[in-house]
Design an enzyme around this catalytic site. Sequence first.
Site, mmCIF file in Angstrom:
data_model
loop_
_atom_site.group_PDB
_atom_site.id
_atom_site.type_symbol
_atom_site.label_atom_id
_atom_site.label_comp_id
_atom_site.label_asym_id
_atom_site.label_seq_id
_atom_site.Cartn_x
_atom_site.Cartn_y
_atom_site.Cartn_z
ATOM 1 N N CYS A 158 -7.083 7.881 2.061
ATOM 2 C CA CYS A 158 -7.019 7.857 3.522
ATOM 3 C C CYS A 158 -7.584 9.154 4.093
ATOM 4 O O CYS A 158 -7.099 10.235 3.773
ATOM 5 C CB CYS A 158 -5.588 7.670 4.003
ATOM 6 S SG CYS A 158 -5.453 7.671 5.808
ATOM 7 N N THR A 197 -12.309 3.810 4.344
ATOM 8 C CA THR A 197 -13.228 4.118 5.439
ATOM 9 C C THR A 197 -14.080 5.352 5.152
ATOM 10 O O THR A 197 -13.738 6.203 4.333
ATOM 11 C CB THR A 197 -12.449 4.350 6.738
ATOM 12 O OG1 THR A 197 -11.478 5.385 6.519
ATOM 13 C CG2 THR A 197 -11.749 3.079 7.176
ATOM 14 N N ASN A 244 0.857 -1.183 0.000
ATOM 15 C CA ASN A 244 0.000 0.000 0.000
ATOM 16 C C ASN A 244 0.894 1.234 0.000
ATOM 17 O O ASN A 244 1.698 1.422 0.915
ATOM 18 C CB ASN A 244 -0.915 -0.011 1.224
ATOM 19 C CG ASN A 244 -1.895 1.148 1.235
ATOM 20 O OD1 ASN A 244 -1.544 2.267 1.592
ATOM 21 N ND2 ASN A 244 -3.120 0.874 0.849
#
Length: 304
Positions: free
Chosen positions: A131, A194, A100
């Site tokens: 992110c 997320t 990643n």
Amino acid sequence: MQPNLTTRIHNITLKNPVLTASGTFGNGLEFDDFFDVNLLGGFITKACTSENREGNMYPRMAETPSGMLNSVGLQNKGVDYFVSEINEKLKKYTTNVIVNVSGSTIEGYIEVAEKINDLSNIVGIELNISCPNVKQGGMAFGTSPEMAAKVTKSIRKVYGKTLIVKLSPNVTNIADIAKAVEAEGADSVSLINTIMGMAIDANTRKPVLSTITGGLSGPAVKPVALRMVWQVYNAVKIPIIGLGGITNATDAVEFMLAGATAVQVGTYNFIDPLASVKIIEGLKEYCINNNIKDINEIIGGLIC
């Protein structure tokens, strides 16, 4: 007869469609005591940046009724440490190892991608433009088609192996972002990262997380993730890796029916370190019970 669970993400052959998600599985080494990591289709390392990052201030994790909030902030020791120390240990694995790659600037992303490109045991990178827990970069690159295309194009020039771009759900139209990165050379997309959320302590009247907001993951986000995988499947031709609240084989099947070629198991690793291998066995059982000879038959098989 055992069903075929082999799938492909661009040039990467997965012995089964189950990967583990970045940030929830360490660098793979931490799970050696629990099971043979080589049973996985592959795993994705912690985020790797050009420089050392200490991460955000504590507290940076909070439980919710059906998931978890985190604001770790891409804590890692930088790409040079990854190359010299961590990757030497990763060479023992025979399964697919994907790194990643994160950054605050396009130049930072490029520096990491160039150095990872030279590692023969690393089969691909997952470009993290999604992110929500860093002040600069991160999600900023993933919230507009133009910026997502720009960073993907820059990395495509310096990275020759499989390029997976991890997409943010914190956007109006994720399909537009997927189409933009596909047009600039992405070989695959993974989704979702997320969802922005927050938690408040009613007694102190203060936010639980030091950063006030954080990223929500776990079963709470699964319906959103399924919807977005289905939307992207209908918008692009490159393979999709689905993630978001997967806890068992049935969840994984649902993501594949929505259009995912492979899946990632994330937050549930904290609850059950054996979750991913149980899902692999569950997928075999599902295929046998439904007379499916090849797991690829179910990809995009949703009947509307």
